[in-house]
Design a protein around this motif. Sequence first.
Motif, short mmCIF file in Angstrom:
data_model
loop_
_atom_site.label_atom_id
_atom_site.label_comp_id
_atom_site.label_asym_id
_atom_site.label_seq_id
_atom_site.Cartn_x
_atom_site.Cartn_y
_atom_site.Cartn_z
N THR A 63 0.83 -1.19 0.00
CA THR A 63 0.00 0.00 0.00
C THR A 63 0.87 1.25 0.00
OG1 THR A 63 -1.74 1.20 1.20
CG2 THR A 63 -0.12 0.03 2.51
N ILE A 64 0.23 2.39 -0.24
CA ILE A 64 0.94 3.66 -0.19
C ILE A 64 1.13 4.10 1.25
CG2 ILE A 64 0.86 6.08 -0.92
CD1 ILE A 64 -0.98 5.22 -3.20
N ASN A 65 0.13 3.88 2.08
CA ASN A 65 0.15 4.35 3.46
C ASN A 65 -0.17 3.23 4.43
OD1 ASN A 65 -1.39 6.75 1.71
ND2 ASN A 65 0.31 7.45 2.96
N GLY A 66 0.47 3.26 5.58
CA GLY A 66 0.15 2.31 6.63
C GLY A 66 -1.06 2.76 7.43
N GLN A 106 15.13 9.43 16.61
CA GLN A 106 13.68 9.37 16.77
C GLN A 106 13.04 8.50 15.70
OE1 GLN A 106 12.27 13.43 16.73
NE2 GLN A 106 12.96 13.82 18.83
N PHE A 107 12.03 7.76 16.12
CA PHE A 107 11.15 7.04 15.21
C PHE A 107 9.89 7.88 15.10
CE2 PHE A 107 8.08 3.94 13.79
CZ PHE A 107 8.82 3.11 12.94
N ALA A 108 9.58 8.39 13.91
CA ALA A 108 8.48 9.34 13.74
C ALA A 108 7.41 8.79 12.81
CB ALA A 108 9.00 10.66 13.20
N ILE A 109 6.16 8.92 13.23
CA ILE A 109 5.01 8.54 12.42
C ILE A 109 4.17 9.78 12.19
CG2 ILE A 109 2.92 7.14 12.31
CD1 ILE A 109 4.27 5.13 14.15
N ASP A 110 4.08 10.22 10.93
CA ASP A 110 3.29 11.40 10.58
C ASP A 110 1.95 10.98 10.00
OD1 ASP A 110 5.21 14.25 10.13
OD2 ASP A 110 6.12 12.36 10.73
N PHE A 111 0.89 11.69 10.37
CA PHE A 111 -0.44 11.38 9.86
C PHE A 111 -1.27 12.66 9.79
CE2 PHE A 111 -0.73 11.21 14.43
CZ PHE A 111 -1.98 11.70 14.75
N ASN A 112 -2.29 12.66 8.95
CA ASN A 112 -3.19 13.82 8.88
C ASN A 112 -4.66 13.41 8.82
OD1 ASN A 112 -3.43 12.86 6.29
ND2 ASN A 112 -2.99 14.80 5.27
N ARG A 223 -4.15 7.05 9.73
CA ARG A 223 -3.60 6.79 8.40
C ARG A 223 -2.22 7.41 8.35
NH1 ARG A 223 -5.91 8.49 2.40
NH2 ARG A 223 -4.17 7.59 1.25
N VAL A 224 -1.22 6.57 8.20
CA VAL A 224 0.16 7.01 8.28
C VAL A 224 0.60 7.61 6.94
CG1 VAL A 224 2.54 6.30 8.72
CG2 VAL A 224 0.66 5.25 10.00
N LEU A 225 1.03 8.87 6.98
CA LEU A 225 1.58 9.51 5.79
C LEU A 225 3.03 9.11 5.59
CD1 LEU A 225 0.24 13.18 6.08
CD2 LEU A 225 -0.43 11.47 4.39
N TYR A 226 3.83 9.27 6.64
CA TYR A 226 5.25 8.97 6.57
C TYR A 226 5.69 8.25 7.84
CZ TYR A 226 4.70 13.09 3.55
OH TYR A 226 4.25 13.99 2.62
N GLU A 261 9.41 3.14 -3.08
CA GLU A 261 10.46 2.27 -3.61
C GLU A 261 10.74 1.06 -2.72
OE1 GLU A 261 10.96 6.23 -5.47
OE2 GLU A 261 10.70 5.56 -3.40
N VAL A 262 10.25 1.07 -1.49
CA VAL A 262 10.49 -0.04 -0.56
C VAL A 262 9.15 -0.64 -0.13
CG1 VAL A 262 12.70 0.86 0.23
CG2 VAL A 262 10.60 1.56 1.40
N MET A 263 9.22 -1.72 0.64
CA MET A 263 8.02 -2.43 1.05
C MET A 263 7.34 -1.78 2.26
SD MET A 263 7.65 -4.99 -0.99
CE MET A 263 8.41 -4.04 -2.30
N GLN A 264 6.04 -1.58 2.16
CA GLN A 264 5.22 -1.22 3.31
C GLN A 264 3.96 -2.08 3.23
OE1 GLN A 264 4.50 2.64 5.66
NE2 GLN A 264 3.13 2.80 3.93
#
Length: 448
Positions: A63-66, A106-112, A223-226, A261-264
Amino acid sequence: MKVKSVFAIVSCFIALAFASCDDDLNSIGGTIQPPADSISVLTDTLAIKARTISMQDSVYARTINGVLGQYEDNLFGTIKSDYLCQFYFPEGGKFQDNLVKIDSVQFAIDFNSYSGDTLAPMGLSVYEATKAIPENFYTNADPTKYIGDKPILLASEAYTISGAKVVSKTTNQREIIADLGIDFGKRIYNGWKDKKFTDNASFNSFFKGTYVTTNFGSGSLIRVLYTSIDIYYKYNDVLGNHNNTADTIRSATFSLTVTPEVMQLNHIKNKNPDELFVEGTGATYLKTPAGVYTEVTFPINKIRANMATKNFKTINTALFTLKGYTEKESTAKYELSRPTTLLLINKDSVDSFFSQRKLYDGKTTIIGTRGNNNIYNFANISSLINTYKDMNLDKDPVFAVIPVEVAYKTDANGTSYLTGVFNYLQPATSIIRNDPKNMRLELVYSKF
C-alpha cells in the motif's frame, strides 16, 4: 412492449432515462434516412443479484500508506491494523564528515487523517525485522515471523491523537515520536562509515526494517503519511566559521523514510458481525481494510437470450450504479468515512490484479466513484457486458466490487497518468441498497 418511432439517434438516450424498472424489453427503434440505413434500438432493465462476502482479512497488502490502531464499530465490528516497513536509503545519502556526537534518534510517524476518539490512549511498539520483508504479502499473514522468536524492541511510546505533535495546522498533520536511543544511531552511522551499505538494496540487507504495532488501547485508527528514522547529530565543520578561519560545530540530520520504492505492508484483523452476511435485508456492505465487499452477478445469459429474441447484436449502453443506503449509515460522532473509489472486476481476477500491479483498463476492469448524492457511478460498462456476452459462458460471471486507492503521477508537462491501483487499506464502510429497484442494469441495444 411499446414501439416508438424516432427520427434522431439521441432519442434512444432520452427514452432510456424514462425506462421502467422491470425485465421487459422496450423497443424504441427508429428510422434514419435513407431507409437502407435504418437503426432499431431496444432498451432492457434487469435486476442484479448481489450479496456481502468476507475478505477473510486477506487482500494483497502492499500500500501507499500504513494504518495503525484499533477501532470498534457497533454495526461493522472491530478493525485492528499494524504494518511492516522497510526504509529507503537515498542515492548519495551520507553523514557529514567529522561527526562529534549523536544527540538523539527518533522514530516518527506522521499522519493527517484518523478515525475514532482523539482522546483514546494507545500504546506504540516498534520491533526490528530480522528477516527480509517479502514483496508478496497478504494482510492475514503473520508479521511476527519476521521479527523472530526473541523480538528486538527498538522503541515504545504511549500516545493519543490529540496529544500528537502538530507539524502543520494547515494540513492537520501530526506526528507521533518514539525514542530509538543513541546506540541505534551509532549502529547506523558505523554501518555507513564502514561501507556496509552503499545503496538501497545493501541498506535493506543491513537493516531489514520494522514491525510497527500497538501494544494497548482501542478507539482510534490513524492513516500514516510517513514513517521515518531521524538521527540528529553534531559535526565539526573545519574552517567553517563566518570568515573560514576557525572550526565550528554544526547540527545536521540523517533521515531514512518509508517510500514507494520499498516495502510497506499492512497486517489486518477484522471481527465481522454475522448480520452483515444475512441476505434479503435490502442491503449489502463494504468494509475496509480487508473486511467485506459486495459481490454482483450480471445476468449475461439472460441478456444474450433477450438480444437473440429480436436479433440485436450490439450493446451500446450499459448503465450501472450502486446507491448508498444513507438512512442506515451511522451518524455517530466517531463514524468511519466512506470509500470514494470502487473497482469492478471479475472475482477470479482479483488476486492477480493486485499482486501483478495491474492498472484498470476501463473495459473489463472499471472504476466507480462516489458522488455527493452517495451514489457510486460506474458509467457505461457496455464493453464489459459485451466481452462476457461473447464468451458464451455456461454460468453468469461473478464480479467483486472492492474499495481501492488510485495513484497518479504528474509529469513535467503537467499531465497526470495512472501509476497504481491498491486495495484500500484505510478504515471505511458503506451500506449499499440491494433491492430490485436499485440493484439493476440498464441496457440499450441497437442493430441496423
